[in-house]
Design a protein around this motif. Structure first.
Motif, short mmCIF file in Angstrom:
data_model
loop_
_atom_site.label_atom_id
_atom_site.label_comp_id
_atom_site.label_asym_id
_atom_site.label_seq_id
_atom_site.Cartn_x
_atom_site.Cartn_y
_atom_site.Cartn_z
N THR A 106 -106.14 28.39 47.13
CA THR A 106 -105.40 28.69 48.36
C THR A 106 -105.22 30.19 48.57
O THR A 106 -104.43 30.61 49.42
CB THR A 106 -104.02 28.02 48.33
N GLY A 107 -105.94 31.00 47.81
CA GLY A 107 -105.77 32.44 47.90
C GLY A 107 -106.06 33.00 49.28
O GLY A 107 -106.90 32.49 50.02
N GLU A 108 -105.35 34.08 49.62
CA GLU A 108 -105.52 34.67 50.96
C GLU A 108 -106.80 35.48 51.09
O GLU A 108 -107.24 35.80 52.20
CB GLU A 108 -104.32 35.55 51.30
N HIS A 109 -107.43 35.83 49.96
CA HIS A 109 -108.66 36.64 50.00
C HIS A 109 -109.85 35.79 49.57
O HIS A 109 -109.79 35.07 48.57
CB HIS A 109 -108.53 37.85 49.08
N ASP A 110 -110.93 35.88 50.32
CA ASP A 110 -112.16 35.16 50.02
C ASP A 110 -113.06 36.04 49.15
O ASP A 110 -113.27 37.22 49.45
CB ASP A 110 -112.87 34.81 51.34
N VAL B 9 -107.05 35.32 44.99
CA VAL B 9 -108.42 35.24 45.51
C VAL B 9 -108.93 33.81 45.36
O VAL B 9 -108.71 33.16 44.34
CB VAL B 9 -109.34 36.21 44.76
N ARG B 10 -109.63 33.33 46.37
CA ARG B 10 -110.24 32.01 46.29
C ARG B 10 -111.76 32.14 46.23
O ARG B 10 -112.35 33.05 46.83
CB ARG B 10 -109.84 31.16 47.51
N ALA C 2 -102.96 40.28 43.94
CA ALA C 2 -103.51 39.51 45.06
C ALA C 2 -104.01 38.19 44.51
O ALA C 2 -104.24 38.04 43.30
CB ALA C 2 -104.65 40.27 45.74
N ASP D 85 -107.10 31.23 42.76
CA ASP D 85 -106.49 30.01 43.26
C ASP D 85 -107.21 29.58 44.54
O ASP D 85 -107.58 30.44 45.37
CB ASP D 85 -105.00 30.23 43.54
N ARG E 255 -98.63 33.14 40.41
CA ARG E 255 -99.43 33.81 41.44
C ARG E 255 -98.71 35.05 41.96
O ARG E 255 -99.34 36.07 42.26
CB ARG E 255 -99.72 32.85 42.60
N GLN F 23 -96.55 28.96 41.71
CA GLN F 23 -96.25 30.06 42.63
C GLN F 23 -95.70 31.28 41.91
O GLN F 23 -96.06 32.42 42.22
CB GLN F 23 -95.25 29.59 43.70
N ALA G 185 -107.76 45.31 51.36
CA ALA G 185 -108.07 44.23 50.43
C ALA G 185 -108.27 44.78 49.02
O ALA G 185 -108.64 45.95 48.84
CB ALA G 185 -109.31 43.49 50.90
#
Length: 288
Positions: free
Chosen positions: A196-200, A245-246, A243, A194, A238, A235, A215
């Motif tokens: 908007t994910g919190e992980h790059d 991920v973006r 997790a 996604d 997700r 949501q 992570a």
């Protein structure tokens, strides 16, 4: 057997009808069009071939298809160009009727996969086919399409896979919650994709396989959860993942389409697993 010459014959109409979902369900068959897809069907799953048709010209041009069919005991019939065009406007002189391969998620998980694409409510046939092709190229061991997703045996999906449909297991008709629970129970990390994910993704690749970390580890067996083309993953979907991920956007593009994002994510996992000595690795490099 005599050449088929009547484009309005019942046999021709029954093949053409397989372009429709209801006809596929009634017959328990699906249409495979064009030399590339038919070639891979005959090579990889000859027992699934119910019927095989070529024009004389196509049979000469694609002698490898005829030879592989003969070696596997699969008979073929020739038809005029008008007959093959009536069966399918996308035939390029080569058409097969195939039996779907019955596969359950349990069948796939029994093989201990390390890389899986999980498609939730993906309805665009071109995107679904492109993801199956990308999963095959990246060395994934399966693709799972949840309920409300496109039929992977629709003609456009089959064409879009360019034969990859016959290279790896494709499971359908599984609820998302059931699929996530089964994949996690089989030891796979479930990562949702996604924007908007919190992980790059780049950050995860930098530390993949380096040892304990907070992570998610891309080198671990992984199932990538990918959402609908138009609205992505809601949501509640997700939240089912371990997790989110973006894929980083370094240029000015607003986003990546589903198939492109899936390709980037699957190759990232394949690379990380390969560094650790995992099984997700492709042998080919051909683009076409």
């Amino acid at each position: 057997m005599p050449e088929l010459t009547n484009p309005r014959a019942e046999r021709v109409r029954s093949v053409r009808a397989l372009a429709g979902r209801s006809a596929r369900l009634r017959a328990g068959r699906f249409l495979v069009e064009g030399p590339q897809s038919v070639r891979e069907l005959v090579r990889e799953q000859p027992a699934a071939v119910a019927e095989l048709y070529l024009t004389h010209e196509a049979a000469e041009r694609h002698a490898d298809i005829v030879g592989a069919a003969a070696a596997a005991g699969v008979p073929h019939r020739t038809g005029t160009p008008e007959v093959l065009a009536a069966m399918s406007p996308d035939a390029q002189g080569v058409v097969a009727v195939a039996r779907p391969r019955p596969l359950s998620l349990d069948d796939v998980l029994a093989r201990r996969p390390t890389l899986v694409a999980l498609l939730a409510r993906v309805r665009d046939p071109g995107n679904a086919g492109a993801v199956i092709r990308a999963a095959d190229a990246a060395g994934a061991q399966a693709v799972v399409l949840t309920t409300e997703s496109v039929d992977p045996h629709s003609p456009k999906v089959v064409r879009s896979t360019a034969g990859s449909l016959f290279h790896l297991p494709v499971v359908t008709g599984v609820g998302l919650a059931e699929a996530v629970d089964a994949l996690r129970s089989a030891g796979l990390l479930v990562l949702a994709a996604d924007g908007t994910g919190e992980h790059d993704l780049d950050d995860l690749l930098d530390v993949a396989g380096t040892g304990p970390q907070e992570a998610p580890d891309l080198a671990a067996p992984t199932a990538w959860l990918l959402g609908n083309e138009a609205w992505g993953l809601p949501q509640e979907d997700r939240a089912r993942a371990d997790a989110v991920v973006r894929v980083p956007i370094h240029g000015r593009a607003e986003s990546l389409n589903l198939a492109t994002a899936a390709t980037v994510l699957l190759y990232a996992s394949a690379r990380a697993q390969r560094r650790r000595g995992g099984r997700a690795s492709g042998d080919g490099s051909q683009v076409g």
